[in-house]
Design a protein around this motif. Structure first.
Motif, PDB file in Angstrom:
ATOM      1  N   MET A   1       0.817  -1.195   0.000  1.00  0.00           N
ATOM      2  CA  MET A   1       0.000   0.000   0.000  1.00  0.00           C
ATOM      3  C   MET A   1       0.860   1.258   0.000  1.00  0.00           C
ATOM      4  N   LYS A   2       1.933   1.253   0.825  1.00  0.00           N
ATOM      5  CA  LYS A   2       2.827   2.404   0.868  1.00  0.00           C
ATOM      6  C   LYS A   2       3.479   2.642  -0.489  1.00  0.00           C
ATOM      7  N   ARG A   3       3.835   1.550  -1.158  1.00  0.00           N
ATOM      8  CA  ARG A   3       4.456   1.661  -2.475  1.00  0.00           C
ATOM      9  C   ARG A   3       3.488   2.307  -3.462  1.00  0.00           C
ATOM     10  N   PHE A   4       2.224   1.898  -3.427  1.00  0.00           N
ATOM     11  CA  PHE A   4       1.210   2.477  -4.302  1.00  0.00           C
ATOM     12  C   PHE A   4       1.061   3.971  -4.044  1.00  0.00           C
ATOM     13  N   LEU A   5       1.003   4.374  -2.768  1.00  0.00           N
ATOM     14  CA  LEU A   5       0.875   5.790  -2.431  1.00  0.00           C
ATOM     15  C   LEU A   5       2.074   6.589  -2.906  1.00  0.00           C
ATOM     16  N   PHE A   6       3.271   6.018  -2.789  1.00  0.00           N
ATOM     17  CA  PHE A   6       4.476   6.691  -3.251  1.00  0.00           C
ATOM     18  C   PHE A   6       4.423   6.901  -4.763  1.00  0.00           C
ATOM     19  N   ILE A   7       4.047   5.863  -5.491  1.00  0.00           N
ATOM     20  CA  ILE A   7       3.957   5.953  -6.954  1.00  0.00           C
ATOM     21  C   ILE A   7       2.899   6.972  -7.354  1.00  0.00           C
ATOM     22  N   ALA A   8       1.742   6.959  -6.706  1.00  0.00           N
ATOM     23  CA  ALA A   8       0.685   7.925  -7.006  1.00  0.00           C
ATOM     24  C   ALA A   8       1.155   9.353  -6.732  1.00  0.00           C
ATOM     25  N   ALA A   9       1.862   9.571  -5.631  1.00  0.00           N
ATOM     26  CA  ALA A   9       2.374  10.903  -5.303  1.00  0.00           C
ATOM     27  C   ALA A   9       3.405  11.355  -6.331  1.00  0.00           C
ATOM     28  N   ALA A  10       4.282  10.451  -6.753  1.00  0.00           N
ATOM     29  CA  ALA A  10       5.305  10.788  -7.745  1.00  0.00           C
ATOM     30  C   ALA A  10       4.668  11.150  -9.080  1.00  0.00           C
ATOM     31  N   LEU A  11       3.668  10.386  -9.501  1.00  0.00           N
ATOM     32  CA  LEU A  11       2.994  10.676 -10.768  1.00  0.00           C
ATOM     33  C   LEU A  11       2.245  11.997 -10.721  1.00  0.00           C
ATOM     34  N   SER A  12       1.595  12.303  -9.604  1.00  0.00           N
ATOM     35  CA  SER A  12       0.877  13.580  -9.509  1.00  0.00           C
ATOM     36  C   SER A  12       1.848  14.741  -9.513  1.00  0.00           C
ATOM     37  N   PHE A  13       3.040  14.575  -8.914  1.00  0.00           N
ATOM     38  CA  PHE A  13       4.058  15.626  -8.954  1.00  0.00           C
ATOM     39  C   PHE A  13       4.529  15.853 -10.378  1.00  0.00           C
ATOM     40  N   LEU A  14       4.791  14.773 -11.113  1.00  0.00           N
ATOM     41  CA  LEU A  14       5.261  14.902 -12.488  1.00  0.00           C
ATOM     42  C   LEU A  14       4.212  15.544 -13.378  1.00  0.00           C
ATOM     43  N   ALA A  15       2.939  15.286 -13.125  1.00  0.00           N
ATOM     44  CA  ALA A  15       1.876  15.891 -13.925  1.00  0.00           C
ATOM     45  C   ALA A  15       1.814  17.394 -13.715  1.00  0.00           C
ATOM     46  N   ALA A  16       2.253  17.886 -12.557  1.00  0.00           N
ATOM     47  CA  ALA A  16       2.199  19.310 -12.256  1.00  0.00           C
ATOM     48  C   ALA A  16       3.443  20.053 -12.725  1.00  0.00           C
ATOM     49  N   VAL A  17       4.475  19.336 -13.174  1.00  0.00           N
ATOM     50  CA  VAL A  17       5.714  19.967 -13.599  1.00  0.00           C
ATOM     51  C   VAL A  17       5.497  20.638 -14.949  1.00  0.00           C
ATOM     52  N   PRO A  18       5.856  21.929 -15.073  1.00  0.00           N
ATOM     53  CA  PRO A  18       5.713  22.616 -16.351  1.00  0.00           C
ATOM     54  C   PRO A  18       6.598  21.985 -17.426  1.00  0.00           C
ATOM     55  N   ALA A  19       6.337  22.356 -18.656  1.00  0.00           N
ATOM     56  CA  ALA A  19       7.088  21.838 -19.790  1.00  0.00           C
ATOM     57  C   ALA A  19       8.554  22.227 -19.708  1.00  0.00           C
ATOM     58  N   THR A  20       9.384  21.472 -20.408  1.00  0.00           N
ATOM     59  CA  THR A  20      10.787  21.833 -20.530  1.00  0.00           C
ATOM     60  C   THR A  20      11.039  22.329 -21.943  1.00  0.00           C
ATOM     61  N   ALA A  21      12.053  23.158 -22.081  1.00  0.00           N
ATOM     62  CA  ALA A  21      12.378  23.731 -23.385  1.00  0.00           C
ATOM     63  C   ALA A  21      13.550  22.983 -24.005  1.00  0.00           C
ATOM     64  N   GLN A  22      13.502  22.871 -25.320  1.00  0.00           N
ATOM     65  CA  GLN A  22      14.597  22.258 -26.066  1.00  0.00           C
ATOM     66  C   GLN A  22      15.162  23.334 -26.998  1.00  0.00           C
ATOM     67  N   GLU A  23      16.441  23.648 -26.843  1.00  0.00           N
ATOM     68  CA  GLU A  23      17.059  24.648 -27.705  1.00  0.00           C
ATOM     69  C   GLU A  23      17.106  24.118 -29.132  1.00  0.00           C
ATOM     70  N   VAL A  24      16.564  24.910 -30.079  1.00  0.00           N
ATOM     71  CA  VAL A  24      16.552  24.508 -31.484  1.00  0.00           C
ATOM     72  C   VAL A  24      17.335  25.471 -32.367  1.00  0.00           C
ATOM     73  N   GLY A  25      17.737  26.615 -31.810  1.00  0.00           N
ATOM     74  CA  GLY A  25      18.507  27.575 -32.584  1.00  0.00           C
ATOM     75  C   GLY A  25      19.206  28.577 -31.692  1.00  0.00           C
ATOM     76  N   LYS A  26      20.298  29.127 -32.217  1.00  0.00           N
ATOM     77  CA  LYS A  26      21.051  30.146 -31.489  1.00  0.00           C
ATOM     78  C   LYS A  26      21.734  31.020 -32.527  1.00  0.00           C
ATOM     79  N   VAL A  27      21.445  32.323 -32.483  1.00  0.00           N
ATOM     80  CA  VAL A  27      21.969  33.256 -33.468  1.00  0.00           C
ATOM     81  C   VAL A  27      22.796  34.316 -32.748  1.00  0.00           C
ATOM     82  N   GLY A  28      24.055  34.460 -33.157  1.00  0.00           N
ATOM     83  CA  GLY A  28      24.903  35.504 -32.596  1.00  0.00           C
ATOM     84  C   GLY A  28      24.473  36.862 -33.133  1.00  0.00           C
ATOM     85  N   VAL A  29      24.435  37.867 -32.252  1.00  0.00           N
ATOM     86  CA  VAL A  29      23.956  39.186 -32.694  1.00  0.00           C
ATOM     87  C   VAL A  29      25.023  40.275 -32.638  1.00  0.00           C
TER      88      VAL A  29
END
Length: 161
Positions: A1-29
C-alpha cells in the motif's frame, strides 16, 4: 500500500511539472557574444501544439562591461502552432489560465513564463509569454494563438465548464 501511495504521489508531482524547453537555434547578434536563443516548448497538457520562444542571452563579456551580472532582458517572442492531432488534457479553463513553462532569467527574482488561456467564445488557445518579477513587473510580453475552429480536437475533460 505504501508503495502504491508513493507511486501515485510521484505521478501527480510529475503531472504538475511545467514543460521543458529544447534549444533549437542560437543566433549571434554581436561581436561580444550576445545571442538570441530559440527554444521549442511542447505544451504538456495539449498534445499536438508546440510553441517556439526566442529570447536574448547576454554574454559574459556584456555582463562584465554593463554590470547587472545576474539578469537577462525581459523581451521574448513566441509563436505557437499545431504540429499534429490536438488532444487537450485537464487544462484550467478559467480566465487566468495556467502556467505551461517557466525558467529563470535572473539569479533569483525574475522568471520568463508562458501561460496558456482558453478563449471559449472563440474556441482558441492563447499562449502569453512574459516575465514575472517579485516587484517592478515588466510590461513586455508576446502572444500567440492556436485556433481550434474546424479542427478535430479531442478533450480529456468536458470543456463546458
Amino acid at each position: 500500500m505504501k508503495r502504491f501511495l508513493f507511486i501515485a504521489a510521484a505521478l501527480s508531482f510529475l503531472a504538475a511539472v511545467p514543460a521543458t524547453a529544447q534549444e533549437v537555434g542560437k543566433v549571434g547578434v554581436d561581436w561580444i557574444g550576445n545571442d538570441i536563443v530559440v527554444e521549442a516548448i511542447k505544451d504538456p497538457k495539449v498534445e499536438g501544439v508546440v510553441c517556439h520562444v526566442a529570447y536574448f542571452d547576454r554574454s559574459i563579456v556584456d555582463r562584465l562591461h554593463k554590470g547587472n551580472w545576474f539578469e537577462d532582458p525581459s523581451n521574448t517572442a513566441i509563436s505557437c502552432n499545431q504540429t499534429g492531432p490536438i488532444t487537450i488534457g485537464d487544462i484550467d479553463l478559467g480566465k487566468g489560465g495556467e502556467e505551461v513553462f517557466k525558467q529563470g532569467i535572473s539569479l533569483i527574482w525574475k522568471k520568463q513564463v508562458v501561460n496558456r488561456i482558453y478563449d471559449k467564445e472563440n474556441n482558441t488557445l492563447i499562449y502569453l509569454s512574459h516575465s514575472r518579477q517579485v516587484q517592478n513587473g515588466s510590461s513586455k510580453m508576446a502572444i500567440s494563438t492556436v485556433p481550434l475552429y474546424g479542427q478535430q480536437v479531442n478533450w480529456a475533460k468536458d470543456k463546458k465548464q
